[in-house]
Design an enzyme around this catalytic site. Structure first.
Site, PDB file in Angstrom:
ATOM      1  N   LYS A   1       0.717  -1.256   0.038  1.00 46.98           N
ATOM      2  CA  LYS A   1       0.079  -0.002   0.012  1.00 46.98           C
ATOM      3  C   LYS A   1       0.826   1.309  -0.005  1.00 46.98           C
ATOM      4  O   LYS A   1       2.065   1.321   0.277  1.00 46.98           O
ATOM      5  CB  LYS A   1      -0.970   0.129   1.298  1.00 46.98           C
ATOM      6  CG  LYS A   1      -1.956  -1.040   0.931  1.00 46.98           C
ATOM      7  CD  LYS A   1      -2.870  -1.265   2.342  1.00 46.98           C
ATOM      8  CE  LYS A   1      -4.049  -2.240   2.320  1.00 46.98           C
ATOM      9  NZ  LYS A   1      -4.923  -2.313   3.311  1.00 46.98           N
TER      10      LYS A   1
ATOM     11  N   TYR B   1     -12.065  -2.657  -3.637  1.00 49.78           N
ATOM     12  CA  TYR B   1     -12.736  -2.666  -2.379  1.00 49.78           C
ATOM     13  C   TYR B   1     -14.165  -2.805  -2.281  1.00 49.78           C
ATOM     14  O   TYR B   1     -14.736  -2.249  -1.389  1.00 49.78           O
ATOM     15  CB  TYR B   1     -12.136  -1.450  -1.593  1.00 49.78           C
ATOM     16  CG  TYR B   1     -10.795  -1.590  -0.873  1.00 49.78           C
ATOM     17  CD1 TYR B   1     -10.426  -2.665  -0.233  1.00 49.78           C
ATOM     18  CD2 TYR B   1      -9.707  -0.756  -1.252  1.00 49.78           C
ATOM     19  CE1 TYR B   1      -9.206  -3.156   0.292  1.00 49.78           C
ATOM     20  CE2 TYR B   1      -8.389  -1.047  -0.862  1.00 49.78           C
ATOM     21  CZ  TYR B   1      -8.072  -2.010  -0.045  1.00 49.78           C
ATOM     22  OH  TYR B   1      -6.831  -2.335   0.557  1.00 49.78           O
TER      23      TYR B   1
ATOM     24  N   ASN C   1      -1.977   0.123   7.001  1.00 50.79           N
ATOM     25  CA  ASN C   1      -1.513  -1.346   7.635  1.00 50.79           C
ATOM     26  C   ASN C   1      -0.630  -2.106   6.309  1.00 50.79           C
ATOM     27  O   ASN C   1      -0.490  -3.277   6.325  1.00 50.79           O
ATOM     28  CB  ASN C   1      -2.911  -2.179   7.933  1.00 50.79           C
ATOM     29  CG  ASN C   1      -3.963  -2.195   7.205  1.00 50.79           C
ATOM     30  OD1 ASN C   1      -3.627  -1.948   5.878  1.00 50.79           O
ATOM     31  ND2 ASN C   1      -4.738  -3.010   7.513  1.00 50.79           N
TER      32      ASN C   1
ATOM     33  N   HIS D   1      -1.917  -5.535   1.334  1.00 46.32           N
ATOM     34  CA  HIS D   1      -3.124  -6.228   1.058  1.00 46.32           C
ATOM     35  C   HIS D   1      -2.750  -7.452   0.642  1.00 46.32           C
ATOM     36  O   HIS D   1      -1.886  -7.735  -0.158  1.00 46.32           O
ATOM     37  CB  HIS D   1      -3.893  -5.636   0.200  1.00 46.32           C
ATOM     38  CG  HIS D   1      -5.033  -6.486  -0.469  1.00 46.32           C
ATOM     39  ND1 HIS D   1      -6.287  -6.284  -0.074  1.00 46.32           N
ATOM     40  CD2 HIS D   1      -5.128  -7.242  -1.543  1.00 46.32           C
ATOM     41  CE1 HIS D   1      -6.959  -7.334  -0.404  1.00 46.32           C
ATOM     42  NE2 HIS D   1      -6.397  -7.676  -1.688  1.00 46.32           N
TER      43      HIS D   1
ATOM     44  N   GLU E   1      -9.172 -10.914  -7.716  1.00 46.43           N
ATOM     45  CA  GLU E   1      -8.261  -9.723  -7.504  1.00 46.43           C
ATOM     46  C   GLU E   1      -7.187  -9.787  -8.347  1.00 46.43           C
ATOM     47  O   GLU E   1      -6.669  -8.690  -9.033  1.00 46.43           O
ATOM     48  CB  GLU E   1      -7.756  -9.709  -6.176  1.00 46.43           C
ATOM     49  CG  GLU E   1      -9.027  -9.558  -5.031  1.00 46.43           C
ATOM     50  CD  GLU E   1      -8.657  -9.337  -3.651  1.00 46.43           C
ATOM     51  OE1 GLU E   1      -7.495  -9.861  -3.323  1.00 46.43           O
ATOM     52  OE2 GLU E   1      -9.375  -8.920  -2.762  1.00 46.43           O
TER      53      GLU E   1
HETATM   54  P1  DAT Z   1      -7.731  -7.039   5.301  1.00 51.78           P
HETATM   55  O1  DAT Z   1      -7.039  -5.933   4.832  1.00 51.78           O
HETATM   56  O2  DAT Z   1      -7.084  -7.327   6.557  1.00 51.78           O
HETATM   57  O3  DAT Z   1      -8.027  -8.032   4.365  1.00 51.78           O
HETATM   58  P2  DAT Z   1     -10.422  -5.873   5.232  1.00 51.78           P
HETATM   59  O4  DAT Z   1     -10.685  -6.549   4.132  1.00 51.78           O
HETATM   60  O5  DAT Z   1     -11.497  -5.991   6.297  1.00 51.78           O
HETATM   61  O6  DAT Z   1      -9.111  -6.216   6.079  1.00 51.78           O
HETATM   62  O7  DAT Z   1     -10.457  -4.293   5.088  1.00 51.78           O
HETATM   63  C1  DAT Z   1      -9.676  -3.796   4.155  1.00 51.78           C
HETATM   64  C2  DAT Z   1      -9.073  -2.530   4.504  1.00 51.78           C
HETATM   65  O8  DAT Z   1      -9.728  -1.559   4.896  1.00 51.78           O
HETATM   66  C3  DAT Z   1      -8.140  -2.774   5.856  1.00 51.78           C
HETATM   67  O9  DAT Z   1      -7.014  -3.283   5.168  1.00 51.78           O
HETATM   68  C4  DAT Z   1      -7.948  -1.307   6.122  1.00 51.78           C
HETATM   69  C5  DAT Z   1      -9.270  -0.791   5.942  1.00 51.78           C
HETATM   70  N1  DAT Z   1     -10.101  -1.129   7.189  1.00 51.78           N
HETATM   71  C6  DAT Z   1     -10.959  -2.057   7.525  1.00 51.78           C
HETATM   72  N2  DAT Z   1     -11.501  -2.042   8.636  1.00 51.78           N
HETATM   73  C7  DAT Z   1     -11.585  -0.630   9.074  1.00 51.78           C
HETATM   74  C8  DAT Z   1     -11.748   0.118  10.103  1.00 51.78           C
HETATM   75  N3  DAT Z   1     -12.691  -0.278  10.983  1.00 51.78           N
HETATM   76  N4  DAT Z   1     -11.686   1.508  10.167  1.00 51.78           N
HETATM   77  C9  DAT Z   1     -10.457   1.960   9.397  1.00 51.78           C
HETATM   78  N5  DAT Z   1     -10.206   1.144   8.126  1.00 51.78           N
HETATM   79  C10 DAT Z   1     -10.636  -0.184   7.922  1.00 51.78           C
HETATM   80 MG    MG Z   2      -9.515  -7.879   2.767  1.00 55.15          MG
END
Ligand code: DAT
Ligand code: MG
Length: 150
Positions: free
Chosen positions: A9, A49, A112, A115, A126
């Site tokens: 990212k 997303y 974070n 991805h 994806e």
């Molecule tokens: P991951 O990246 O671990 O697969 P995810 O698919 O649930 O997590 O979410 C995609 C991204 O969205 C994640 O890397 C960071 C952001 N995100 C997820 N939950 C969030 C939250 N509660 N507040 C802010 N950003 C969030």
């Molecule tokens: Mg995810």
């Protein structure tokens, strides 16, 4: 062999951590079969997303992923989806265990670093979203004889 989509990212690239993150995946024994530096358009961000559309963090997530270049890659290996997810650590770096990429290098959920696809099915979708078939390179690594049991 299983394949998964990995994105470094914008925070990884801006912080100069691309090499560190790539190195951790390489040392795990995973193999890169595609890799490119790119800007993510609004359209691509919305597609990638899409499952999060409507959630309170969605607009910020799209803004973040489109804010600066990323490195997209296809990573191959035995159980690559699960191995990459475990190497990444949990979504929120605060809970991510030490030794994981997010646990060692991150502090906030919105930045974070990495991805990784969450299932073999989403990996297929994806990978198709980010790569044309001709951008994925088939090759053998002699070292695999010391990584993968026959
Ligand atoms: P991951 O990246 O671990 O697969 P995810 O698919 O649930 O997590 O979410 C995609 C991204 O969205 C994640 O890397 C960071 C952001 N995100 C997820 N939950 C969030 C939250 N509660 N507040 C802010 N950003 C969030
Ligand atoms: Mg995810």
């Amino acid at each position: 062999m299983e394949r998964t989509l990995v994105l470094l990212k914008p925070d990884s690239i801006q912080r100069g951590l691309a090499g560190e993150v790539i190195s951790r995946l390489e040392r795990r024994g995973l193999k890169f079969v595609a890799m490119k530096l790119m800007k993510v358009s609004d359209e691509l961000a919305n597609r990638h997303y899409g499952e999060h559309a409507g959630k309170p963090f969605f607009d910020g997530l799209v803004k973040f992923i489109t804010s600066s270049p990323i490195v997209a890659m296809v990573v191959e290996g035995e159980s690559a989806v699960e191995v990459v997810r475990n190497t990444m650590g949990t979504t929120n770096p605060i809970q991510a265990g030490p030794g994981t990429i997010r646990g060692d290098l991150g502090l906030t959920i919105g930045m974070n670093l990495i991805h990784g696809s969450d299932s073999p099915e989403s990996a297929k979708k994806e990978i198709d979203t980010f790569f044309k078939p001709e951008e994925i390179v088939d090759y053998t690594r002699n070292i695999d004889a010391w990584i993968i049991e026959a």
